[in-house]
Design a protein around this motif. Structure first.
Motif, PDB file in Angstrom:
ATOM      1  N   PRO A  15       0.841  -1.199   0.000  1.00  0.00           N
ATOM      2  CA  PRO A  15       0.000   0.000   0.000  1.00  0.00           C
ATOM      3  C   PRO A  15       0.882   1.257   0.000  1.00  0.00           C
ATOM      4  O   PRO A  15       2.003   1.237   0.496  1.00  0.00           O
ATOM      5  CB  PRO A  15      -0.791  -0.118   1.310  1.00  0.00           C
ATOM      6  N   SER A  16       0.357   2.320  -0.529  1.00  0.00           N
ATOM      7  CA  SER A  16       1.110   3.572  -0.639  1.00  0.00           C
ATOM      8  C   SER A  16       1.648   4.015   0.716  1.00  0.00           C
ATOM      9  O   SER A  16       0.901   4.177   1.676  1.00  0.00           O
ATOM     10  CB  SER A  16       0.210   4.666  -1.219  1.00  0.00           C
ATOM     11  N   LYS A  17       2.956   4.194   0.775  1.00  0.00           N
ATOM     12  CA  LYS A  17       3.593   4.664   2.015  1.00  0.00           C
ATOM     13  C   LYS A  17       3.255   6.132   2.270  1.00  0.00           C
ATOM     14  O   LYS A  17       3.345   6.599   3.404  1.00  0.00           O
ATOM     15  CB  LYS A  17       5.113   4.505   1.932  1.00  0.00           C
ATOM     16  N   SER A  18       2.855   6.868   1.226  1.00  0.00           N
ATOM     17  CA  SER A  18       2.529   8.287   1.402  1.00  0.00           C
ATOM     18  C   SER A  18       1.151   8.489   2.044  1.00  0.00           C
ATOM     19  O   SER A  18       0.855   9.568   2.535  1.00  0.00           O
ATOM     20  CB  SER A  18       2.608   9.026   0.065  1.00  0.00           C
ATOM     21  N   ASN A  19       0.328   7.427   2.063  1.00  0.00           N
ATOM     22  CA  ASN A  19      -0.964   7.520   2.726  1.00  0.00           C
ATOM     23  C   ASN A  19      -0.807   7.018   4.161  1.00  0.00           C
ATOM     24  O   ASN A  19      -0.806   5.812   4.425  1.00  0.00           O
ATOM     25  CB  ASN A  19      -2.017   6.710   1.968  1.00  0.00           C
ATOM     26  N   VAL A  20      -0.656   7.946   5.094  1.00  0.00           N
ATOM     27  CA  VAL A  20      -0.385   7.615   6.496  1.00  0.00           C
ATOM     28  C   VAL A  20      -1.488   6.720   7.073  1.00  0.00           C
ATOM     29  O   VAL A  20      -1.211   5.837   7.884  1.00  0.00           O
ATOM     30  CB  VAL A  20      -0.221   8.911   7.330  1.00  0.00           C
ATOM     31  N   GLU A  21      -2.718   6.916   6.640  1.00  0.00           N
ATOM     32  CA  GLU A  21      -3.846   6.128   7.152  1.00  0.00           C
ATOM     33  C   GLU A  21      -3.634   4.622   6.926  1.00  0.00           C
ATOM     34  O   GLU A  21      -3.998   3.800   7.768  1.00  0.00           O
ATOM     35  CB  GLU A  21      -5.149   6.564   6.467  1.00  0.00           C
ATOM     36  N   PHE A  22      -3.028   4.262   5.810  1.00  0.00           N
ATOM     37  CA  PHE A  22      -2.804   2.840   5.495  1.00  0.00           C
ATOM     38  C   PHE A  22      -1.889   2.158   6.510  1.00  0.00           C
ATOM     39  O   PHE A  22      -1.942   0.950   6.689  1.00  0.00           O
ATOM     40  CB  PHE A  22      -2.194   2.684   4.102  1.00  0.00           C
ATOM     41  N   TRP A  30       0.600  -7.893   7.175  1.00  0.00           N
ATOM     42  CA  TRP A  30       1.192  -7.618   5.863  1.00  0.00           C
ATOM     43  C   TRP A  30       2.581  -8.247   5.878  1.00  0.00           C
ATOM     44  O   TRP A  30       3.484  -7.760   6.563  1.00  0.00           O
ATOM     45  CB  TRP A  30       1.262  -6.107   5.622  1.00  0.00           C
ATOM     46  N   PHE A  31       2.717  -9.361   5.159  1.00  0.00           N
ATOM     47  CA  PHE A  31       3.939 -10.147   5.247  1.00  0.00           C
ATOM     48  C   PHE A  31       5.004  -9.700   4.256  1.00  0.00           C
ATOM     49  O   PHE A  31       4.713  -9.350   3.109  1.00  0.00           O
ATOM     50  CB  PHE A  31       3.628 -11.637   5.046  1.00  0.00           C
ATOM     51  N   ARG A  32       6.250  -9.750   4.745  1.00  0.00           N
ATOM     52  CA  ARG A  32       7.448  -9.481   3.953  1.00  0.00           C
ATOM     53  C   ARG A  32       8.434 -10.610   4.221  1.00  0.00           C
ATOM     54  O   ARG A  32       8.230 -11.433   5.112  1.00  0.00           O
ATOM     55  CB  ARG A  32       8.079  -8.146   4.360  1.00  0.00           C
ATOM     56  N   MET A  33       9.529 -10.619   3.510  1.00  0.00           N
ATOM     57  CA  MET A  33      10.548 -11.653   3.710  1.00  0.00           C
ATOM     58  C   MET A  33      11.043 -11.663   5.156  1.00  0.00           C
ATOM     59  O   MET A  33      11.348 -12.716   5.712  1.00  0.00           O
ATOM     60  CB  MET A  33      11.708 -11.450   2.731  1.00  0.00           C
ATOM     61  N   GLU A  34      11.106 -10.490   5.788  1.00  0.00           N
ATOM     62  CA  GLU A  34      11.563 -10.422   7.176  1.00  0.00           C
ATOM     63  C   GLU A  34      10.696 -11.271   8.103  1.00  0.00           C
ATOM     64  O   GLU A  34      11.181 -11.793   9.110  1.00  0.00           O
ATOM     65  CB  GLU A  34      11.559  -8.961   7.669  1.00  0.00           C
ATOM     66  N   ASP A  35       9.418 -11.402   7.782  1.00  0.00           N
ATOM     67  CA  ASP A  35       8.533 -12.220   8.617  1.00  0.00           C
ATOM     68  C   ASP A  35       8.948 -13.685   8.578  1.00  0.00           C
ATOM     69  O   ASP A  35       8.960 -14.357   9.608  1.00  0.00           O
ATOM     70  CB  ASP A  35       7.074 -12.063   8.168  1.00  0.00           C
ATOM     71  N   ILE A  36       9.304 -14.184   7.415  1.00  0.00           N
ATOM     72  CA  ILE A  36       9.772 -15.574   7.296  1.00  0.00           C
ATOM     73  C   ILE A  36      11.096 -15.729   8.032  1.00  0.00           C
ATOM     74  O   ILE A  36      11.298 -16.684   8.776  1.00  0.00           O
ATOM     75  CB  ILE A  36       9.894 -15.997   5.818  1.00  0.00           C
ATOM     76  N   ARG A  37      11.995 -14.772   7.834  1.00  0.00           N
ATOM     77  CA  ARG A  37      13.311 -14.852   8.492  1.00  0.00           C
ATOM     78  C   ARG A  37      13.181 -14.848  10.019  1.00  0.00           C
ATOM     79  O   ARG A  37      13.908 -15.550  10.695  1.00  0.00           O
ATOM     80  CB  ARG A  37      14.188 -13.688   8.045  1.00  0.00           C
ATOM     81  N   ILE A  50      -1.315  -3.449   8.333  1.00  0.00           N
ATOM     82  CA  ILE A  50      -1.902  -2.349   7.574  1.00  0.00           C
ATOM     83  C   ILE A  50      -3.354  -2.130   8.015  1.00  0.00           C
ATOM     84  O   ILE A  50      -3.998  -3.022   8.560  1.00  0.00           O
ATOM     85  CB  ILE A  50      -1.830  -2.594   6.052  1.00  0.00           C
ATOM     86  N   HIS A  51      -3.826  -0.930   7.752  1.00  0.00           N
ATOM     87  CA  HIS A  51      -5.207  -0.566   8.065  1.00  0.00           C
ATOM     88  C   HIS A  51      -6.127  -1.191   7.001  1.00  0.00           C
ATOM     89  O   HIS A  51      -5.737  -1.294   5.833  1.00  0.00           O
ATOM     90  CB  HIS A  51      -5.338   0.961   8.065  1.00  0.00           C
ATOM     91  N   PRO A  52      -7.340  -1.577   7.378  1.00  0.00           N
ATOM     92  CA  PRO A  52      -8.267  -2.156   6.394  1.00  0.00           C
ATOM     93  C   PRO A  52      -8.491  -1.273   5.166  1.00  0.00           C
ATOM     94  O   PRO A  52      -8.746  -1.787   4.072  1.00  0.00           O
ATOM     95  CB  PRO A  52      -9.563  -2.332   7.198  1.00  0.00           C
ATOM     96  N   SER A  53      -8.363   0.040   5.300  1.00  0.00           N
ATOM     97  CA  SER A  53      -8.556   0.934   4.148  1.00  0.00           C
ATOM     98  C   SER A  53      -7.483   0.749   3.078  1.00  0.00           C
ATOM     99  O   SER A  53      -7.665   1.194   1.940  1.00  0.00           O
ATOM    100  CB  SER A  53      -8.574   2.394   4.613  1.00  0.00           C
ATOM    101  N   ALA A  54      -6.381   0.075   3.414  1.00  0.00           N
ATOM    102  CA  ALA A  54      -5.298  -0.141   2.457  1.00  0.00           C
ATOM    103  C   ALA A  54      -5.545  -1.347   1.545  1.00  0.00           C
ATOM    104  O   ALA A  54      -4.821  -1.552   0.577  1.00  0.00           O
ATOM    105  CB  ALA A  54      -3.971  -0.331   3.201  1.00  0.00           C
TER     106      ALA A  54
END
Length: 175
Positions: A15-22, A30-37, A50-54
């Protein structure tokens, strides 16, 4: 059976990092490779939420799906046990409804180690290395009977416990 016959296949996204609400008061993993590591290959929670709006079109990846790294860090996967999203480095595989009673999720989870190996040898170059997604849908997955899948998964569960749990594995082997 091929990946596209067995699974619904969707791409992850950020989701857009510029939208603070997200990114404020998030409740959706919200999974990334770091979560597996950091948390292993069976995931129930994420480092970032992340927020549901994202969420685009309210389309979460369903609990029981498998996320496969198909760009950047290729050859990793995880079974997600919670409705979630993942970043764009992952392709999400969700068993189609018509196969739900014909597959064992742990069997599929273990078979994905073979798919990881396939992914590592079928790449294309772009901004990041990526899996050749023109061939990925046709990767074959064997589907023995559900009973045989469960038997295989149980054996692999025990083997995994023996090799990763020093308190149970080593003493049991010594015994």
């Amino acid at each position: 059976i091929s990946i596209d016959q067995l699974f619904l296949r969707r791409n992850g996204y950020t989701p857009s990092k510029s939208n603070v609400e997200f990114w404020t008061n998030g409740t959706i993993p919200w999974f990334r490779m770091e979560d597996i590591r950091e948390n292993g290959r069976i995931l129930t929670n994420s480092i970032q939420k992340i927020h549901p709006s994202a969420v685009k079109k309210n389309a979460l990846f369903k609990s029981g799906s498998i996320i496969v790294a198909t760009s950047a860090t290729i050859g990793e996967h995880a079974l997600v046990l919670v409705d979630c999203l993942a970043n764009q480095r992952f392709t999400c595989l969700t068993v189609k409804d018509e196969y739900k009673n014909k597959v064992d999720n742990m069997f599929l989870f273990y078979y994905m180690f073979k798919v990881d190996e396939w992914c590592k040898t079928h790449t294309v170059q772009g901004n990041f290395p990526g899996v050749d997604m023109s061939q990925f849908p046709s990767v074959l997955i064997p589907l023995p009977s559900i009973e045989e899948q469960k038997r295989i998964a149980t054996i692999l569960d025990r083997f995994n416990a023996l090799t990763t749990d020093i308190t149970a594995g080593l003493p049991a082997e010594i015994e």
